[in-house]
Design a protein around this motif. Structure first.
Motif, PDB file in Angstrom:
ATOM      1  N   SER A 164      24.934 -13.280 -51.941  1.00  0.00           N
ATOM      2  CA  SER A 164      24.000 -12.160 -51.981  1.00  0.00           C
ATOM      3  C   SER A 164      22.936 -12.322 -50.910  1.00  0.00           C
ATOM      4  CB  SER A 164      23.345 -12.096 -53.353  1.00  0.00           C
ATOM      5  OG  SER A 164      22.632 -13.276 -53.556  1.00  0.00           O
ATOM      6  N   LYS A 165      22.221 -11.255 -50.616  1.00  0.00           N
ATOM      7  CA  LYS A 165      21.253 -11.246 -49.500  1.00  0.00           C
ATOM      8  C   LYS A 165      20.174 -12.303 -49.716  1.00  0.00           C
ATOM      9  CE  LYS A 165      20.114  -9.348 -45.610  1.00  0.00           C
ATOM     10  NZ  LYS A 165      18.888  -9.040 -45.153  1.00  0.00           N
ATOM     11  N   THR A 166      19.553 -12.271 -50.950  1.00  0.00           N
ATOM     12  CA  THR A 166      18.668 -13.399 -51.263  1.00  0.00           C
ATOM     13  C   THR A 166      19.598 -14.558 -51.585  1.00  0.00           C
ATOM     14  OG1 THR A 166      18.498 -12.275 -53.346  1.00  0.00           O
ATOM     15  CG2 THR A 166      16.403 -12.757 -52.187  1.00  0.00           C
ATOM     16  N   PHE A 167      19.521 -15.601 -50.837  1.00  0.00           N
ATOM     17  CA  PHE A 167      20.514 -16.657 -50.962  1.00  0.00           C
ATOM     18  C   PHE A 167      20.475 -17.293 -52.344  1.00  0.00           C
ATOM     19  CE2 PHE A 167      21.576 -21.149 -50.760  1.00  0.00           C
ATOM     20  CZ  PHE A 167      22.934 -20.964 -50.628  1.00  0.00           C
ATOM     21  N   THR A 168      21.634 -17.464 -52.919  1.00  0.00           N
ATOM     22  CA  THR A 168      21.707 -18.077 -54.238  1.00  0.00           C
ATOM     23  C   THR A 168      22.374 -19.435 -54.133  1.00  0.00           C
ATOM     24  OG1 THR A 168      23.788 -16.958 -54.592  1.00  0.00           O
ATOM     25  CG2 THR A 168      21.825 -15.881 -55.446  1.00  0.00           C
ATOM     26  N   VAL A 169      22.198 -20.225 -55.145  1.00  0.00           N
ATOM     27  CA  VAL A 169      22.792 -21.555 -55.154  1.00  0.00           C
ATOM     28  C   VAL A 169      24.305 -21.437 -55.020  1.00  0.00           C
ATOM     29  CG1 VAL A 169      23.043 -23.662 -56.475  1.00  0.00           C
ATOM     30  CG2 VAL A 169      20.978 -22.299 -56.663  1.00  0.00           C
TER      31      VAL A 169
ATOM     32  N   VAL B 167      21.891 -20.388 -41.774  1.00  0.00           N
ATOM     33  CA  VAL B 167      20.727 -20.132 -42.647  1.00  0.00           C
ATOM     34  C   VAL B 167      19.773 -19.109 -42.009  1.00  0.00           C
ATOM     35  CG1 VAL B 167      20.906 -22.368 -43.798  1.00  0.00           C
ATOM     36  CG2 VAL B 167      19.409 -22.145 -41.815  1.00  0.00           C
ATOM     37  N   ASN B 168      20.247 -18.484 -40.917  1.00  0.00           N
ATOM     38  CA  ASN B 168      19.527 -17.366 -40.308  1.00  0.00           C
ATOM     39  C   ASN B 168      18.133 -17.737 -39.774  1.00  0.00           C
ATOM     40  OD1 ASN B 168      19.414 -14.650 -39.549  1.00  0.00           O
ATOM     41  ND2 ASN B 168      18.218 -14.112 -41.370  1.00  0.00           N
ATOM     42  N   ILE B 169      18.065 -18.891 -39.090  1.00  0.00           N
ATOM     43  CA  ILE B 169      16.781 -19.209 -38.456  1.00  0.00           C
ATOM     44  C   ILE B 169      17.000 -19.520 -36.975  1.00  0.00           C
ATOM     45  CG2 ILE B 169      15.499 -20.041 -40.491  1.00  0.00           C
ATOM     46  CD1 ILE B 169      16.258 -22.782 -38.542  1.00  0.00           C
ATOM     47  N   ASN B 170      15.912 -19.515 -36.220  1.00  0.00           N
ATOM     48  CA  ASN B 170      15.974 -19.830 -34.790  1.00  0.00           C
ATOM     49  C   ASN B 170      15.775 -21.336 -34.605  1.00  0.00           C
ATOM     50  OD1 ASN B 170      15.424 -20.275 -32.058  1.00  0.00           O
ATOM     51  ND2 ASN B 170      14.635 -18.204 -31.815  1.00  0.00           N
ATOM     52  N   ALA B 171      16.795 -21.981 -34.040  1.00  0.00           N
ATOM     53  CA  ALA B 171      16.724 -23.445 -33.877  1.00  0.00           C
ATOM     54  C   ALA B 171      16.009 -23.848 -32.598  1.00  0.00           C
ATOM     55  CB  ALA B 171      18.136 -24.025 -33.852  1.00  0.00           C
TER      56      ALA B 171
ATOM     57  N   ASP C  88      14.801 -12.612 -39.717  1.00  0.00           N
ATOM     58  CA  ASP C  88      14.375 -11.268 -40.121  1.00  0.00           C
ATOM     59  C   ASP C  88      12.905 -11.240 -40.512  1.00  0.00           C
ATOM     60  OD1 ASP C  88      17.025 -10.393 -39.818  1.00  0.00           O
ATOM     61  OD2 ASP C  88      17.533 -11.201 -41.793  1.00  0.00           O
ATOM     62  N   GLY C  89      12.217 -12.363 -40.306  1.00  0.00           N
ATOM     63  CA  GLY C  89      10.783 -12.400 -40.617  1.00  0.00           C
ATOM     64  C   GLY C  89      10.476 -12.735 -42.064  1.00  0.00           C
ATOM     65  N   ASN C  90      11.479 -13.060 -42.865  1.00  0.00           N
ATOM     66  CA  ASN C  90      11.203 -13.462 -44.258  1.00  0.00           C
ATOM     67  C   ASN C  90      10.676 -14.882 -44.299  1.00  0.00           C
ATOM     68  OD1 ASN C  90      12.438 -11.059 -45.293  1.00  0.00           O
ATOM     69  ND2 ASN C  90      14.416 -12.001 -44.805  1.00  0.00           N
ATOM     70  N   THR C  91       9.769 -15.161 -45.212  1.00  0.00           N
ATOM     71  CA  THR C  91       9.291 -16.536 -45.378  1.00  0.00           C
ATOM     72  C   THR C  91      10.372 -17.342 -46.077  1.00  0.00           C
ATOM     73  OG1 THR C  91       7.062 -15.717 -45.603  1.00  0.00           O
ATOM     74  CG2 THR C  91       7.450 -17.971 -46.352  1.00  0.00           C
ATOM     75  N   VAL C  92      10.849 -18.402 -45.428  1.00  0.00           N
ATOM     76  CA  VAL C  92      11.937 -19.186 -46.013  1.00  0.00           C
ATOM     77  C   VAL C  92      11.612 -20.676 -46.099  1.00  0.00           C
ATOM     78  CG1 VAL C  92      13.841 -17.626 -45.474  1.00  0.00           C
ATOM     79  CG2 VAL C  92      13.100 -19.257 -43.742  1.00  0.00           C
ATOM     80  N   ASN C  93      10.677 -21.151 -45.304  1.00  0.00           N
ATOM     81  CA  ASN C  93      10.350 -22.589 -45.260  1.00  0.00           C
ATOM     82  C   ASN C  93      11.623 -23.437 -45.265  1.00  0.00           C
ATOM     83  OD1 ASN C  93       7.842 -21.374 -47.201  1.00  0.00           O
ATOM     84  ND2 ASN C  93       7.317 -22.514 -45.373  1.00  0.00           N
ATOM     85  N   GLN C  94      12.424 -23.210 -44.252  1.00  0.00           N
ATOM     86  CA  GLN C  94      13.706 -23.912 -44.127  1.00  0.00           C
ATOM     87  C   GLN C  94      13.514 -25.342 -43.606  1.00  0.00           C
ATOM     88  OE1 GLN C  94      16.772 -24.098 -44.559  1.00  0.00           O
ATOM     89  NE2 GLN C  94      17.429 -22.098 -45.312  1.00  0.00           N
ATOM     90  N   GLY C  95      14.571 -26.111 -43.646  1.00  0.00           N
ATOM     91  CA  GLY C  95      14.537 -27.439 -43.039  1.00  0.00           C
ATOM     92  C   GLY C  95      15.587 -28.346 -43.627  1.00  0.00           C
ATOM     93  N   LEU C  96      15.704 -29.506 -43.052  1.00  0.00           N
ATOM     94  CA  LEU C  96      16.623 -30.527 -43.549  1.00  0.00           C
ATOM     95  C   LEU C  96      15.976 -31.864 -43.171  1.00  0.00           C
ATOM     96  CD1 LEU C  96      19.398 -30.611 -44.912  1.00  0.00           C
ATOM     97  CD2 LEU C  96      20.447 -30.561 -42.657  1.00  0.00           C
ATOM     98  N   THR C  97      15.597 -32.618 -44.182  1.00  0.00           N
ATOM     99  CA  THR C  97      14.891 -33.872 -43.902  1.00  0.00           C
ATOM    100  C   THR C  97      15.894 -34.950 -43.503  1.00  0.00           C
ATOM    101  OG1 THR C  97      13.242 -33.261 -45.507  1.00  0.00           O
ATOM    102  CG2 THR C  97      13.324 -35.594 -44.890  1.00  0.00           C
TER     103      THR C  97
END
Ligand SMILES: O=P(O)(O)OC[C@H]1O[C@H](O)[C@H](O)[C@@H](O)[C@@H]1O
Length: 597
Positions: free
Chosen positions: A18-23, A496-500, A406-415
Motif C-alpha cells: 500500500s502507499k503508506t508502507f506497511t510491514v 524506499v523512495n528517497i534521494n541517496a 514526494d516530500g513526506n516525512t519518513v526519517n529513513q535510514g539504516l544504521t
C-alpha cells in the motif's frame, strides 16, 4: 535461476504494497513452502502506518525467530536447497553472495517487483547523466570513473582518462625519486600525510588498511579531525621525516573548516621546521575552490581535480582514493577493473543475477524498509577492519533522510556498525545471538581463510544474515565490493523512495557550525569592548548574551566561553563552572579580536 526480473514475477499476480508502507508480513504474508519462515495464514491486521509498523515488526520478528529455529532443526534440506537456489556467483571476481539466511518469502519477492522496476530505471537514468542531486543541481557519475565510455559528455571522458594518467605518472615519479622533496636527507618522499575528512578520508583509509603492502614505497598517515592533540600526534610521529613527507590535502568543496584547520596546523609545523610546504603539498579538490586557489597561488607541487558529479562518499575511485593508493604501490587500475566488472554485473534487471539488487532486497526485508534493524558488518579479515566505517558513511549519509522524494516525512535510514569477525565473537556476538533482536548481520568472508560457525550460531537463534565471500583481498576484489555496496545503496534508496545523493542534514550541521563561529566573534567583540574600559568591566553571561543581542543563545555563549578559557590564557572566567550564573568574564588584554578571526 530466473532469467529476468519480469520473468521471475510473471507467473504470479503482483501484490503491491500500500502507499503508506506497511510491514512486510502484512503486505506480503509469509507463506513460503520451500523455506523456513512459514506463515501460512494471512494476517488480519489492518494496514499500518509508518509510525506503528516498527513495534509490530518486532513482534513478528520474534515469531519468525522461533519458527526459523524449529524449521532449521526440522528441515536442513530445505535450507540447503534455499542456499543453492539463491546463491549468486561472479566468476571473474571470485565473489559469492549468499542471502539464504535472510527469510524473505517468494510473495515478498513478487511484492517488490514494481519497486525494483522503478529502481532499475532510476539507476539507468542516473548513469546516463540525469540530475540525481537536485539540491546541488548535479549529475552523479561515480560509475563513469571506472568506465569512461559511459559519460554523457565526451569532454568528461578525456578528463577522466587524463587524470588517471597523471595520477599514475606523478606517483611513479614520486616513488622513483624523480620528484624529490627539496631538503630531505632521504632524497625521496617516504611518507604521505593525508588531510581530509568524511568522504575525503574514509575511502583512502579503508583502501590503505586493506591493500597497502607491509613495506609500501610511501607510508600513509591521516589527519581526519580537528582535535589539536590528534594533529600534533601525527606530526610528532613523523618527526624528522616531515622533510620527506608528501602532504595531500583532500577536500571536494575545498572549504571544509576541519580540513582547513588541519592544513593550517601542518603548514605551521613546516614553518617551524624550516621547510617549504609548497614544495611538498598536493591538493585534490574542485577547480577554483578555496583550496585549489590557495594551492595555485602558493605554487604547490601538484593539483588533481575532483569533479562536481562525484559525491564525497563515492569518491574513492577518483583522485581522492587513487592517488594515495598509487603512492602506496597499490595497483589502482586493478581496483578500477574490479569495480567496472561489478558495475556491469549489477546493471542486470534480473534480480537473482544482480548482487546489488539482492542486497537491497535483503535490507528491505530485514529492516522492514524503514531501518527497523541495524546492519552489522563482520569482516573476517583484519585488513578489512575499516570496511564497516567506510560503509557507515556510504549507507547512513545516503539513506538517513527526513523526507522522501514526494516530500513526506519518513526519517529513513539504516544504521551500520561493525568491527571484525573473530574479534567481535569475543566482544558482542553474545548479544547478537541471544539479546535484543535489532540487527541483521553481514559476514564478509575471505575464502583463503578458515571457515567459521558464527553464521549458523546466529541463524539457529533466528538472526538473519547475508554472506559476501571473496577469494582474496586484492585491489580487484576491494574495487568490486565498494562498487557492490555503492549500487546496493542506490537501488535501496529507490526502493524506499528517497534521494541517496544529497546530504541536507550535513549541510544544516555545517550552517550551525558557521553560526557558532559568528557568535564567537560577537562574544569576543563585546568582551573586548568591556575589557578595554578603565577599570575593566567583567561581564556575567546574561550581560554578554544581552550585549550580543542573543539572549536565547546564552547556553551556547557559556560553552564558547568555557572552551576559550580552557584554551586561551587571554580570556579569564571567574566563578564556579558548576553554577554558570556566578561566572564573570573579561579579557586579560584588550584588542585581541584578531586572535579568533
Ligand atoms: O571533501 P569535502 O568537501 O571537504 O567534504 C568532506 C565531507 O563533508 C561533509 O561531511 C559531507 O557530508 C561529506 O559527504 C563529505 O565527504
Amino acid at each position: 535461476m530466473a532469467s529476468s526480473l519480469s520473468g521471475l514475477f510473471s507467473s504470479t499476480p503482483s501484490l503491491k504494497p500500500s502507499k503508506t508502507f506497511t510491514v512486510k508480513a502484512l503486505s506480503a504474508p509469509r507463506g513460503d513452502s520451500s523455506f523456513s519462515f512459514p506463515h501460512t495464514s494471512k494476517p488480519t491486521h489492518p494496514p499500518l502506518t509508518l509510525s506503528t509498523s516498527r513495534s509490530v515488526a518486532r513482534d513478528i520478528s520474534h515469531t519468525d525467530a522461533a519458527a526459523a529455529k524449529k524449521e532449521l532443526i526440522k528441515d536442513p534440506d530445505a535450507l540447503w536447497n534455499r542456499y543453492l537456489d539463491w546463491l549468486y556467483q561472479q566468476k571473474d571476481l571470485g565473489l559469492y553472495l549468499d542471502v539464504s539466511r535472510v527469510g524473505f518469502t517468494d510473495e515478498f519477492v513478487v511484492d517488490m517487483e514494481h519497486r525494483f522496476k522503478a529502481a532499475f530505471k532510476a539507476m539507468e537514468e542516473l548513469e546516463k547523466g540525469s540530475i540525481a542531486n537536485p539540491d546541488e543541481g548535479r549529475m552523479v557519475g561515480h560509475y563513469w570513473l571506472r568506465n569512461s565510455s559511459l559519460v554523457p559528455k565526451p569532454t568528461l571522458k578525456t578528463l577522466i582518462e587524463n587524470t588517471l594518467d597523471s595520477i599514475c605518472s606523478f606517483s611513479d615519479d614520486i616513488i622513483s625519486g624523480k620528484i624529490k622533496p627539496p631538503s630531505s636527507p632521504a632524497g625521496r618522499f617516504t611518507q604521505i600525510l593525508s588531510v581530509g575528512i568524511g568522504g575525503s578520508a574514509l575511502g583512502p583509509q579503508f583502501v590503505a588498511e586493506a591493500l597497502a603492502p607491509d613495506n609500501p614505497p610511501l607510508k600513509i598517515r591521516f589527519i581526519d579531525n580537528t582535535d589539536p592533540a590528534g594533529i600534533d600526534h601525527q606530526i610528532a610521529q613523523l618527526g624528522p621525516e616531515l622533510a620527506s613527507t608528501l602532504v595531500i590535502v583532500i577536500s571536494k568543496s575545498g572549504g571544509t573548516p576541519e580540513t582547513r584547520n588541519g592544513l593550517l596546523e601542518v603548514q605551521k609545523a613546516f614553518r617551524e621546521a624550516g621547510l617549504n610546504f609548497a614544495k611538498q603539498g598536493v591538493a585534490i579538490t574542485q577547480e577554483n575552490s578555496l583550496l585549489d586557489n590557495t594551492a595555485r597561488i602558493e605554487g604547490w607541487l601538484a593539483r588533481f581535480p575532483m569533479y562536481d558529479w562525484v559525491g564525497g562518499r563515492t569518491s574513492v575511485m577518483s583522485a581522492v582514493g587513487l592517488l594515495p593508493a598509487a603512492l602506496q604501490g597499490i595497483d589502482i587500475r586493478e581496483m578500477l577493473a574490479g569495480a567496472a566488472i561489478m558495475d556491469e554485473a549489477t546493471r542486470t534487471t534480473s534480480l537473482k543475477n544482480n548482487p546489488a539488487a539482492l542486497l537491497a532486497m535483503c535490507w528491505y526485508w530485514a529492516s522492514d524498509g524503514v531501518g527497523s534493524k541495524d546492519m552489522v558488518i563482520l569482516p573476517y579479515k583484519d585488513s578489512l577492519l575499516l570496511f564497516s566505517r567506510y560503509l557507515q558513511q556510504l549507507v547512513m549519509e545516503s539513506l538517513g533522510k527526513e523526507f522522501d522524494l514526494d516530500g513526506n516525512t519518513v526519517n529513513q535510514g539504516l544504521t551500520v556498525y561493525g568491527n571484525k569477525g573473530s574479534t567481535d565473537q569475543h566482544a558482542y556476538i553474545q548479544q547478537l545471538r541471544e539479546g535484543v533482536h535489532n540487527f541483521f548481520a553481514t559476514f564478509i568472508e575471505v575464502l583463503r581463510d578458515r571457515p567459521r560457525g558464527t553464521r549458523s550460531a546466529l541463524y539457529a537463534n533466528g538472526r538473519e544474515s547475508i554472506s559476501v565471500t571473496i577469494e582474496e583481498v586484492t585491489p580487484r576484489s576491494v574495487g568490486a565490493i565498494i562498487a557492490l555496496y555503492e549500487r546496493a545503496v542506490g537501488l535501496y534508496a529507490s526502493l524506499v523512495n528517497i534521494n541517496a545523493y544529497h546530504q541536507p542534514g550535513v549541510e544544516a550541521g555545517k550552517k550551525a557550525a558557521a553560526e557558532v563561529l559568528a557568535l564567537q566573534k560577537r562574544v569576543l567583540s563585546v568582551l573586548n569592548e568591556a575589557s578595554c574600559k578603565d577599570p575593566v568591566e567583567p561581564l556575567t553571561l546574561d550581560e554578554i548574551a544581552d550585549r550580543c543581542h542573543a539572549p536565547e543563545e546564552i547556553e551556547m555563549i557559556y560553552k564558547i566561553i568555557a572552551h576559550m578559557s580552557a584554551n586561551d590564557r587571554v580570556l579569564i572566567a571567574e566563578g564556579s563552572c558548576g553554577s554558570p550564573r556566578s561566572v564573570k568574564v573579561y579579557l586579560g588584554e584588550c584588542n585581541v579580536d584578531d586572535m579568533y578571526a
